[in-house]
Motif scaffolding. Structure first.
Motif, short mmCIF file in Angstrom:
data_model
loop_
_atom_site.label_atom_id
_atom_site.label_comp_id
_atom_site.label_asym_id
_atom_site.label_seq_id
_atom_site.Cartn_x
_atom_site.Cartn_y
_atom_site.Cartn_z
N UNK A 170 -22.31 -52.95 82.90
CA UNK A 170 -23.35 -52.61 81.93
C UNK A 170 -22.74 -51.95 80.70
N UNK A 171 -21.80 -51.02 80.91
CA UNK A 171 -21.14 -50.35 79.79
C UNK A 171 -20.34 -51.35 78.97
N UNK A 244 -29.67 -44.84 82.02
CA UNK A 244 -30.23 -43.99 83.07
C UNK A 244 -29.91 -44.60 84.43
N UNK A 245 -29.78 -43.74 85.43
CA UNK A 245 -29.58 -44.24 86.79
C UNK A 245 -30.93 -44.49 87.45
N UNK A 246 -30.92 -45.43 88.39
CA UNK A 246 -32.09 -45.62 89.23
C UNK A 246 -31.99 -44.69 90.44
N UNK A 247 -33.10 -44.05 90.79
CA UNK A 247 -33.19 -43.29 92.04
C UNK A 247 -34.52 -43.64 92.69
N UNK A 248 -34.75 -43.11 93.89
CA UNK A 248 -36.02 -43.41 94.54
C UNK A 248 -37.20 -42.75 93.83
N UNK A 275 -30.50 -49.58 82.27
CA UNK A 275 -30.85 -48.94 83.54
C UNK A 275 -29.92 -49.44 84.62
N UNK A 276 -29.27 -48.50 85.31
CA UNK A 276 -28.36 -48.85 86.40
C UNK A 276 -29.16 -49.04 87.68
N UNK A 291 -29.50 -54.10 82.53
CA UNK A 291 -28.93 -53.34 83.65
C UNK A 291 -28.45 -54.26 84.75
N UNK A 292 -28.73 -53.89 86.00
CA UNK A 292 -28.35 -54.75 87.12
C UNK A 292 -29.39 -54.65 88.23
N UNK A 293 -29.41 -55.68 89.06
CA UNK A 293 -30.32 -55.74 90.20
C UNK A 293 -29.55 -55.48 91.49
N UNK A 294 -30.14 -54.65 92.34
CA UNK A 294 -29.53 -54.31 93.62
C UNK A 294 -30.02 -55.29 94.68
#
Length: 339
Positions: A170-171, A244-248, A275-276, A291-294
């Motif tokens: 992403x960076x 930004x990071x993704x969290x729950x 968004x990570x 961003x990326x998909x988990x």
């Protein structure tokens, strides 16, 4: 006998049954069980041993979240789909432990995890895990797998996504668009997923942009820290992209998304956003963030395979699952630059 030896009944069964599952047991634990057996004059019953050797073919799932993630929009739901599909394919049923749900025993309570011993083995989900309780399960030889990196707890198996490589990609994408001053907003904890994202972010930033100590902002209350005024101040300093990071909880991305709108700015025309991970459910209908998909279903399936390997006494490892880059629509060249 279990009480005299100071171990679980499961451990007693493993030791006296010859540990045919091949589960790692501390020699001290095994010695305590055998000593207790001698003191009690234990004589094995062949019929009982045959019965004890049989498994229930039940896999447990325990979530360290405020509520059990059964809602379709919950970020953990796809993981459970992968768990269910792989368990069914392998001939196992699932037991969902609701220790974190309203009305259930809280995960942090002493002994709360003991109930998972009803299953042959258990999968655990969540950022904030009571290491002391899990450590006791692992020491007893109970088969357990954490979904998400948890290498700080020695002996606990885990499966995880490659957040380091995904965050770095992403960076690199932002740097390729011309961004040199990029800021990451993350929650203020030591969750391995957050640490991995920051590591990937900083590594790529140092190689492709301008790294500095202020490039990462850690805050326990993103909605209070990340405001419209804060965004404007960063832009005045030369920052052109925020990550930004993704969290729950989705708190970091939600705060950043809200602050940019409150500042009267638009992405990607005025500022780029990334968004990570994936956006929280209440923002999923908005523009797709870069961003990326988990691959959550893949993570769930990998965890089941690893747990079943433990139950079978087989050596088995699962590689980190790669995350797919998502171009999205929230990142573009910095203002005044066309690419």
């Amino acid at each position: 006998m279990a009480r005299l030896a100071g171990v679980s009944q499961t451990t007693v069964s493993l030791v006296l049954g010859g540990n045919k599952q091949g589960i790692a047991l501390h020699e001290e634990t095994r010695a305590r069980v055998l000593t207790a057996a001698r003191e009690l004059g234990y004589v094995p019953d062949p019929a009982a041993r045959r019965l004890a050797a049989a498994r229930n073919n039940l896999l447990g799932v325990f979530s360290f979240t405020a509520t059990f993630p059964t809602a379709v929009e919950h970020s953990y739901y796809p993981i459970l789909v992968g768990v269910e599909q792989e368990a069914a394919a392998q001939g196992f049923d699932l037991v969902l432990f609701t220790g974190s749900s309203p009305g259930g025993a809280q995960a942090g309570d002493p002994g709360a995890l003991n109930r998972v011993r009803l299953a042959d083995g258990c999968l655990f989900l969540g950022r904030h895990v009571p290491d002391d309780q899990l450590r006791r399960l692992v020491a007893d030889g109970y088969p357990a797998v954490h979904i998400g990196r948890r290498d700080a707890l020695e002996g606990l198996a885990w499966v995880g996504a490659d957040y380091v490589a995904a965050s770095a990609e992403v960076v690199r994408h932002l740097a390729g668009l011309g961004h040199r001053r990029i800021v990451l907003v993350r929650e203020d904890d030591e969750a391995p997923a957050s640490t991995d994202r920051e590591h990937g972010f900083r590594t790529a930033l140092a190689a492709h942009a301008a790294d500095d100590p202020a490039a990462v902002v850690r805050t326990a209350h993103p909605e209070q820290h990340v405001t419209a005024a804060w965004v404007r101040d960063r832009l005045a300093e030369g920052v052109t992209a925020f990550v930004a990071e993704e969290t729950d909880t989705g708190a970091a991305w939600r705060a950043l998304h809200t602050a940019v709108a409150a500042a009267g700015l638009a992405a990607p025309d005025d500022v780029s956003l990334a968004l990570l991970g994936s956006p929280p459910a209440d923002l999923a209908a908005a523009r797709t963030p870069t961003g990326f998909d988990i691959p959550r279903a893949d993570l769930g399936a990998a965890a089941v395979r690893l747990l079943i390997a433990q139950l079978s006494g087989r050596e088995h490892t699962e590689p980190l699952v790669a995350c797919a880059f998502r171009p999205g629509t929230t990142a573009g060249p910095p203002p005044g630059r066309t690419g």
